[in-house]
Design a protein around this motif. Sequence first.
Motif, PDB file in Angstrom:
ATOM      1  N   GLU A  21      -7.197   0.340 -10.067  1.00  0.00           N
ATOM      2  CA  GLU A  21      -6.673   1.621 -10.552  1.00  0.00           C
ATOM      3  C   GLU A  21      -6.020   2.465  -9.460  1.00  0.00           C
ATOM      4  O   GLU A  21      -5.376   3.475  -9.744  1.00  0.00           O
ATOM      5  CB  GLU A  21      -7.774   2.431 -11.252  1.00  0.00           C
ATOM      6  CG  GLU A  21      -8.874   2.924 -10.335  1.00  0.00           C
ATOM      7  CD  GLU A  21      -9.982   1.911 -10.102  1.00  0.00           C
ATOM      8  OE1 GLU A  21     -10.963   2.302  -9.447  1.00  0.00           O
ATOM      9  OE2 GLU A  21      -9.891   0.747 -10.558  1.00  0.00           O
ATOM     10  N   LEU A  22      -6.125   2.047  -8.208  1.00  0.00           N
ATOM     11  CA  LEU A  22      -5.543   2.803  -7.097  1.00  0.00           C
ATOM     12  C   LEU A  22      -4.106   2.409  -6.800  1.00  0.00           C
ATOM     13  O   LEU A  22      -3.389   3.142  -6.111  1.00  0.00           O
ATOM     14  CB  LEU A  22      -6.395   2.610  -5.828  1.00  0.00           C
ATOM     15  CG  LEU A  22      -7.866   2.989  -5.957  1.00  0.00           C
ATOM     16  CD1 LEU A  22      -8.597   2.697  -4.651  1.00  0.00           C
ATOM     17  CD2 LEU A  22      -8.024   4.449  -6.359  1.00  0.00           C
ATOM     18  N   ILE A  23      -3.658   1.285  -7.328  1.00  0.00           N
ATOM     19  CA  ILE A  23      -2.329   0.768  -7.011  1.00  0.00           C
ATOM     20  C   ILE A  23      -1.244   1.769  -7.436  1.00  0.00           C
ATOM     21  O   ILE A  23      -1.338   2.400  -8.487  1.00  0.00           O
ATOM     22  CB  ILE A  23      -2.096  -0.630  -7.660  1.00  0.00           C
ATOM     23  CG1 ILE A  23      -1.045  -1.419  -6.893  1.00  0.00           C
ATOM     24  CG2 ILE A  23      -1.760  -0.524  -9.107  1.00  0.00           C
ATOM     25  CD1 ILE A  23      -1.542  -2.008  -5.632  1.00  0.00           C
ATOM     26  N   GLY A  24      -0.283   1.959  -6.558  1.00  0.00           N
ATOM     27  CA  GLY A  24       0.827   2.871  -6.842  1.00  0.00           C
ATOM     28  C   GLY A  24       0.561   4.322  -6.486  1.00  0.00           C
ATOM     29  O   GLY A  24       1.430   5.171  -6.652  1.00  0.00           O
ATOM     30  N   LYS A  25      -0.622   4.617  -5.941  1.00  0.00           N
ATOM     31  CA  LYS A  25      -0.973   5.992  -5.595  1.00  0.00           C
ATOM     32  C   LYS A  25      -0.981   6.162  -4.079  1.00  0.00           C
ATOM     33  O   LYS A  25      -1.121   5.199  -3.338  1.00  0.00           O
ATOM     34  CB  LYS A  25      -2.342   6.357  -6.163  1.00  0.00           C
ATOM     35  CG  LYS A  25      -2.385   6.302  -7.678  1.00  0.00           C
ATOM     36  CD  LYS A  25      -3.752   6.659  -8.205  1.00  0.00           C
ATOM     37  CE  LYS A  25      -3.776   6.558  -9.736  1.00  0.00           C
ATOM     38  NZ  LYS A  25      -5.093   6.834 -10.261  1.00  0.00           N
ATOM     39  N   THR A  26      -0.839   7.405  -3.650  1.00  0.00           N
ATOM     40  CA  THR A  26      -0.920   7.746  -2.229  1.00  0.00           C
ATOM     41  C   THR A  26      -2.059   8.736  -2.045  1.00  0.00           C
ATOM     42  O   THR A  26      -2.208   9.679  -2.815  1.00  0.00           O
ATOM     43  CB  THR A  26       0.404   8.352  -1.733  1.00  0.00           C
ATOM     44  OG1 THR A  26       1.436   7.359  -1.902  1.00  0.00           O
ATOM     45  CG2 THR A  26       0.328   8.746  -0.269  1.00  0.00           C
ATOM     46  N   SER A  37       0.166   0.223  -2.132  1.00  0.00           N
ATOM     47  CA  SER A  37       1.345  -0.400  -2.727  1.00  0.00           C
ATOM     48  C   SER A  37       1.070  -1.837  -3.151  1.00  0.00           C
ATOM     49  O   SER A  37       0.257  -2.538  -2.560  1.00  0.00           O
ATOM     50  CB  SER A  37       2.497  -0.393  -1.723  1.00  0.00           C
ATOM     51  OG  SER A  37       2.229  -1.283  -0.663  1.00  0.00           O
ATOM     52  N   GLU A  38       1.809  -2.236  -4.164  1.00  0.00           N
ATOM     53  CA  GLU A  38       1.752  -3.617  -4.625  1.00  0.00           C
ATOM     54  C   GLU A  38       2.293  -4.556  -3.540  1.00  0.00           C
ATOM     55  O   GLU A  38       1.849  -5.692  -3.424  1.00  0.00           O
ATOM     56  CB  GLU A  38       2.570  -3.754  -5.907  1.00  0.00           C
ATOM     57  CG  GLU A  38       2.170  -4.908  -6.762  1.00  0.00           C
ATOM     58  CD  GLU A  38       2.882  -4.891  -8.101  1.00  0.00           C
ATOM     59  OE1 GLU A  38       3.866  -5.646  -8.242  1.00  0.00           O
ATOM     60  OE2 GLU A  38       2.440  -4.133  -8.987  1.00  0.00           O
ATOM     61  N   ALA A  39       3.207  -4.058  -2.722  1.00  0.00           N
ATOM     62  CA  ALA A  39       3.768  -4.879  -1.647  1.00  0.00           C
ATOM     63  C   ALA A  39       2.680  -5.333  -0.672  1.00  0.00           C
ATOM     64  O   ALA A  39       2.735  -6.451  -0.165  1.00  0.00           O
ATOM     65  CB  ALA A  39       4.846  -4.103  -0.897  1.00  0.00           C
TER      66      ALA A  39
END
Length: 97
Positions: A21-26, A37-39
């Motif tokens: 649930e943390l992916i894409g957040k800063t 990041s997904e990267a």
Amino acid sequence: MLLRIHRSAENREVIGLCDRELIGKTFTEGEISISVSEAFFGNQQVTEEEVVRILMDADNVTIFGERCFALAVFHGLLEPGSCRLIEGIPYSTIIRL
């Protein structure tokens, strides 16, 4: 949990592991800012068993998230107080030389 395996120039594994649930957040705490990041952390969802198997042999691991950190502590890979909290979320690294 999401996990991505990177290879360094020396052919060593660098692992990114985070709670999904943390992916894409800063997240920011003082001068530290972590972009989940997904990267880096990937988009491959893995089971706890897969995570433990991979972490046991990994050279360098970045862990972000409560569940991922708790799993590493449970399996003796990290000490309970060995993380930094960034906006209340545990962040830690494992480096094996």
